[in-house]
Motif scaffolding. Structure first.
Motif, PDB file in Angstrom:
ATOM      1  N   VAL A   1      34.118  -7.208  24.007  1.00 21.97           N
ATOM      2  CA  VAL A   1      34.648  -5.945  24.519  1.00 21.97           C
ATOM      3  C   VAL A   1      36.155  -6.035  24.747  1.00 21.97           C
ATOM      4  O   VAL A   1      36.912  -5.139  24.351  1.00 21.97           O
ATOM      5  N   LEU A   2      36.618  -7.128  25.372  1.00 21.66           N
ATOM      6  CA  LEU A   2      38.043  -7.254  25.697  1.00 21.66           C
ATOM      7  C   LEU A   2      38.916  -7.295  24.444  1.00 21.66           C
ATOM      8  O   LEU A   2      40.015  -6.734  24.428  1.00 21.66           O
ATOM      9  N   ASN A   3      38.423  -7.965  23.396  1.00 22.69           N
ATOM     10  CA  ASN A   3      39.236  -8.161  22.199  1.00 22.69           C
ATOM     11  C   ASN A   3      38.836  -7.253  21.042  1.00 22.69           C
ATOM     12  O   ASN A   3      39.330  -7.426  19.922  1.00 22.69           O
ATOM     13  N   HIS A   4      37.931  -6.299  21.331  1.00 26.38           N
ATOM     14  CA  HIS A   4      37.543  -5.273  20.348  1.00 26.38           C
ATOM     15  C   HIS A   4      37.107  -5.917  19.032  1.00 26.38           C
ATOM     16  O   HIS A   4      37.535  -5.494  17.959  1.00 26.38           O
ATOM     17  N   ARG A   5      36.254  -6.930  19.148  1.00 25.21           N
ATOM     18  CA  ARG A   5      35.802  -7.600  17.946  1.00 25.21           C
ATOM     19  C   ARG A   5      34.746  -6.747  17.252  1.00 25.21           C
ATOM     20  O   ARG A   5      34.046  -5.946  17.873  1.00 25.21           O
ATOM     21  N   LYS A   6      34.611  -6.942  15.941  1.00 25.13           N
ATOM     22  CA  LYS A   6      33.571  -6.257  15.178  1.00 25.13           C
ATOM     23  C   LYS A   6      32.214  -6.931  15.348  1.00 25.13           C
ATOM     24  O   LYS A   6      31.183  -6.329  15.096  1.00 25.13           O
ATOM     25  N   GLN A   7      32.235  -8.207  15.728  1.00 19.32           N
ATOM     26  CA  GLN A   7      30.997  -8.959  15.908  1.00 19.32           C
ATOM     27  C   GLN A   7      31.233 -10.066  16.933  1.00 19.32           C
ATOM     28  O   GLN A   7      32.304 -10.670  16.948  1.00 19.32           O
ATOM     29  N   ALA A   8      30.247 -10.301  17.786  1.00 21.73           N
ATOM     30  CA  ALA A   8      30.375 -11.342  18.799  1.00 21.73           C
ATOM     31  C   ALA A   8      30.461 -12.721  18.155  1.00 21.73           C
ATOM     32  O   ALA A   8      29.625 -13.069  17.322  1.00 21.73           O
ATOM     33  N   ALA A   9      31.474 -13.489  18.533  1.00 20.73           N
ATOM     34  CA  ALA A   9      31.661 -14.861  18.015  1.00 20.73           C
ATOM     35  C   ALA A   9      30.938 -15.829  18.946  1.00 20.73           C
ATOM     36  O   ALA A   9      31.549 -16.640  19.654  1.00 20.73           O
ATOM     37  N   SER A  10      29.604 -15.782  18.934  1.00 24.02           N
ATOM     38  CA  SER A  10      28.801 -16.507  19.920  1.00 24.02           C
ATOM     39  C   SER A  10      28.952 -18.016  19.790  1.00 24.02           C
ATOM     40  O   SER A  10      29.217 -18.713  20.782  1.00 24.02           O
ATOM     41  N   ALA A  11      28.752 -18.539  18.566  1.00 26.75           N
ATOM     42  CA  ALA A  11      28.796 -19.994  18.381  1.00 26.75           C
ATOM     43  C   ALA A  11      30.178 -20.554  18.704  1.00 26.75           C
ATOM     44  O   ALA A  11      30.302 -21.633  19.287  1.00 26.75           O
ATOM     45  N   LEU A  12      31.223 -19.808  18.356  1.00 26.74           N
ATOM     46  CA  LEU A  12      32.583 -20.285  18.617  1.00 26.74           C
ATOM     47  C   LEU A  12      32.861 -20.379  20.111  1.00 26.74           C
ATOM     48  O   LEU A  12      33.464 -21.350  20.588  1.00 26.74           O
ATOM     49  N   LEU A  13      32.411 -19.382  20.877  1.00 24.16           N
ATOM     50  CA  LEU A  13      32.651 -19.429  22.323  1.00 24.16           C
ATOM     51  C   LEU A  13      31.871 -20.565  22.968  1.00 24.16           C
ATOM     52  O   LEU A  13      32.381 -21.258  23.858  1.00 24.16           O
ATOM     53  N   PHE A  14      30.631 -20.787  22.542  1.00 25.68           N
ATOM     54  CA  PHE A  14      29.878 -21.935  23.047  1.00 25.68           C
ATOM     55  C   PHE A  14      30.607 -23.238  22.714  1.00 25.68           C
ATOM     56  O   PHE A  14      30.650 -24.168  23.517  1.00 25.68           O
ATOM     57  N   GLY A  15      31.198 -23.307  21.511  1.00 21.64           N
ATOM     58  CA  GLY A  15      31.933 -24.503  21.126  1.00 21.64           C
ATOM     59  C   GLY A  15      33.173 -24.722  21.965  1.00 21.64           C
ATOM     60  O   GLY A  15      33.491 -25.860  22.337  1.00 21.64           O
ATOM     61  N   MET A  16      33.894 -23.634  22.306  1.00 20.74           N
ATOM     62  CA  MET A  16      35.100 -23.774  23.125  1.00 20.74           C
ATOM     63  C   MET A  16      34.753 -24.184  24.555  1.00 20.74           C
ATOM     64  O   MET A  16      35.482 -24.957  25.182  1.00 20.74           O
ATOM     65  N   VAL A  17      33.637 -23.681  25.079  1.00 17.22           N
ATOM     66  CA  VAL A  17      33.182 -24.122  26.407  1.00 17.22           C
ATOM     67  C   VAL A  17      32.898 -25.624  26.384  1.00 17.22           C
ATOM     68  O   VAL A  17      33.296 -26.362  27.295  1.00 17.22           O
ATOM     69  N   ALA A  18      32.231 -26.090  25.325  1.00 17.37           N
ATOM     70  CA  ALA A  18      31.915 -27.518  25.224  1.00 17.37           C
ATOM     71  C   ALA A  18      33.176 -28.362  25.118  1.00 17.37           C
ATOM     72  O   ALA A  18      33.254 -29.457  25.685  1.00 17.37           O
ATOM     73  N   LEU A  19      34.188 -27.861  24.387  1.00 20.81           N
ATOM     74  CA  LEU A  19      35.434 -28.615  24.231  1.00 20.81           C
ATOM     75  C   LEU A  19      36.086 -28.892  25.575  1.00 20.81           C
ATOM     76  O   LEU A  19      36.563 -29.999  25.842  1.00 20.81           O
ATOM     77  N   VAL A  20      36.096 -27.884  26.461  1.00 19.01           N
ATOM     78  CA  VAL A  20      36.768 -28.022  27.754  1.00 19.01           C
ATOM     79  C   VAL A  20      35.931 -28.836  28.736  1.00 19.01           C
ATOM     80  O   VAL A  20      36.476 -29.593  29.554  1.00 19.01           O
ATOM     81  N   THR A  21      34.605 -28.722  28.649  1.00 14.24           N
ATOM     82  CA  THR A  21      33.758 -29.326  29.687  1.00 14.24           C
ATOM     83  C   THR A  21      33.248 -30.720  29.336  1.00 14.24           C
ATOM     84  O   THR A  21      32.881 -31.487  30.236  1.00 14.24           O
ATOM     85  N   LYS A  22      33.229 -31.096  28.057  1.00 12.00           N
ATOM     86  CA  LYS A  22      32.675 -32.403  27.691  1.00 12.00           C
ATOM     87  C   LYS A  22      33.432 -33.597  28.267  1.00 12.00           C
ATOM     88  O   LYS A  22      32.838 -34.656  28.437  1.00 12.00           O
TER      89      LYS A  22
END
Length: 517
Positions: free
Chosen positions: A391-412
């Motif tokens: 919603v914030l970035n007006h994407r055409k499709q949710a980038a679900s896997a990418l966001l899960f990957g970025m969360v893992a990058l910061v928290t691992k």
């Protein structure tokens, strides 16, 4: 006739059950891997210490980077619209792509699991290649499985329903830990190897069957004019979001990272989750240490082994109770309640002191169970962040896997900080260096290499006191930090409802756009 009935029964299974069963096929392999891979290479294949640490160092780097790498490769096309001919890529097509990926990567995960238990190269080389291959396929499976949670359902109620079955099947998969005890024998490895072949075969075939069922559901929902519920809420019904139809231009990785840096709730969440990952792995790393130095005089070895085994299963069973609470009160309130419970129990244990073995036993077990259980619930929060990012970035499709990957990058990094900070604190407080004595071996593990003898018994009371303060002060500190960061997280209540409503409105508007085209 019997085969026909079985096929009809399988086709009649709810989508939530089929989706949740994928967690079973992951869990049966991963719990056995975690428990035995070090012992296998150290005690059976006799890997040398240098090769072991080189392998672990490379694995640490690969484990940290592959989540965002695979997420970016999977979802970068969803970040912006590129001019395309034809109708573009729909949400249904995205789900189909994820299901097909699971159908390939799941069996490959099972094959990479098998590679650990048969010597086929020099021990050091095999250790490095097996770790990287297994973790790579595990990351691909986890990313697509978690992304499907955000893609199959939109409402919080239905996502908790899907997660409920994941917890149920994960608990069933954790029973492989108990079964493995009957086959583990370092002197005669053939029976354990046969057990692992059976696990891998069942898991690989399970992935193939479950993904075929899911693919049929998605394709059938696309053919039917009324589009009955594909998932529990019919999350895909009518949601034809074009990827690339009008707008031009692509988003680079740098631009995407800038968008994430402006995503306030994402930043507060990963700060809280970093502490959570640290605490989860701290409990896992020091569980045997706490049992030995705080409870060894009061419980038997078999009881300690049972506590360790049940700690793999209980968090999933625990979530079967907490997920209905999430549907009623919301994930935010339940997670905040668990943080308060962690703080309250830790303060109570601190006041009670180390001489209450019954209370200590309950606290050590509950601390691990509730902490691991909280980690399972946070997947639901990431799916909400996926919605807000769209919603914030007006994407055409949710980038679900990418966001899960970025969360893992910061928290691992929390996985690495846990043993380092824990051993440093223990040494700082007691002067006792764990690396100067034979390391405590958890159930199913062996002492890797001979070390200098343990310190004299006169130090034992000080070490026991240090373990107790480490046991209670780390949860207190984590709970305080998490309560502060969680209080800054605003994606709940009215804001969450607004985000859900806006995503649904975007879906309807873009569905009309598709029909106009």
């Amino acid at each position: 006739m019997g085969l026909g009935r079985l096929q009809a029964w399988m086709l009649g299974l709810p989508t939530a059950v089929v989706y949740g069963s994928l967690a079973l096929f992951i869990s049966v392999l991963h719990n056995v891997f975690l428990l035995y891979y070090v012992d296998t290479f150290v005690s059976v294949y006799k890997i040398n210490k240098t090769a072991f640490w080189v392998g672990e160092t490379v694995f640490l780097l690969w484990n940290s980077l592959n989540d965002p790498l695979f997420g970016w490769l999977s979802d970068r096309q969803f970040l912006s619209s590129q001019p395309r001919s034809g109708a573009g890529l729909s949400s249904r097509a995205v789900v189909l792509a994820r299901v097909r990926a699971l159908g390939w990567h799941g069996p490959l995960l099972a094959l990479s699991f098998l590679a650990f238990w048969v010597p086929w190269a020099p021990a050091g080389l095999q250790f490095l290649l097996c770790l990287c291959l297994y973790d790579g396929f595990l990351t691909l499976v986890d990313l697509h499985h978690h992304a499907l949670l955000a893609d199959l359902a939109l409402s919080a109620h239905d996502r908790t329903h899907l997660n409920f079955y994941c917890s149920l099947f994960s608990a069933a998969g954790s029973l492989s830990v108990f079964a493995s005890y009957a086959f583990w024998n370092k002197e005669d490895f053939s029976s354990f190897r046969t057990f692992c072949v059976a696990l891998a075969t069942g898991s690989g075939l399970g992935f193939v069957g479950a993904t075929r069922l899911l693919r049929r559901r998605v394709e059938a929902a696309g053919r039917e004019p009324e589009c009955p519920a594909l998932a529990v809420d019919g999350g895909l019904c009518g949601e034809e979001l074009l990827v690339g139809c009008k707008e031009a231009g692509s988003i680079t990785l740098g631009q995407y990272l800038q968008q994430l840096a402006r995503h306030r709730n994402f930043l507060w969440f990963v700060g809280m989750d970093l502490v959570q990952v640290f605490h989860c792995h701290f409990n896992s790393n020091f569980f045997p240490l706490f049992l030995e130095h705080l409870l060894s005089d009061h419980i038997s070895l078999s009881t300690g082994s049972f506590l360790l085994g049940i700690s793999y299963v209980a968090p999933h069973l625990n979530n079967l109770y907490f997920l209905p609470l999430c549907r009623r009160w919301g994930v935010y309130a339940v997670v905040r309640g668990l943080f308060l419970l962690k703080l309250g129990l830790s303060l109570l244990m601190l006041l009670a002191g180390p001489d209450r073995p019954g209370l200590l036993c309950i606290f050590i077990a509950s601390n691990r169970v509730f902490t691991e259980g909280t980690c399972k619930l946070l997947t639901l929060v990431v799916t909400d962040l996926v919605d807000e990012d769209l919603v914030l970035n007006h994407r055409k499709q949710a980038a679900s896997a990418l966001l899960f990957g970025m969360v893992a990058l910061v928290t691992k990094p929390g996985q690495t900080f846990a043993p380092l900070l824990g051993t440093w604190l223990l040494c700082f407080y007691t002067g006792h260096d764990l690396f100067q004595q034979p390391p405590l071996a958890p159930v199913g593990s062996a002492q890797p290499w001979p070390e200098p003898p343990a310190p004299p018994p006169a130090q034992a009371p000080t070490l026991r006191q240090g373990c107790f303060y480490l046991l209670v002060l780390v949860p207190i500190t984590c709970a305080v930090l998490q309560l502060f960061t969680w209080s800054q997280f605003t994606l709940h209540g009215r804001r969450l409802h607004m985000v859900k409503a806006q995503r649904q409105n975007l879906s309807r508007a873009q569905t009309l756009e598709v029909k106009m085209v």
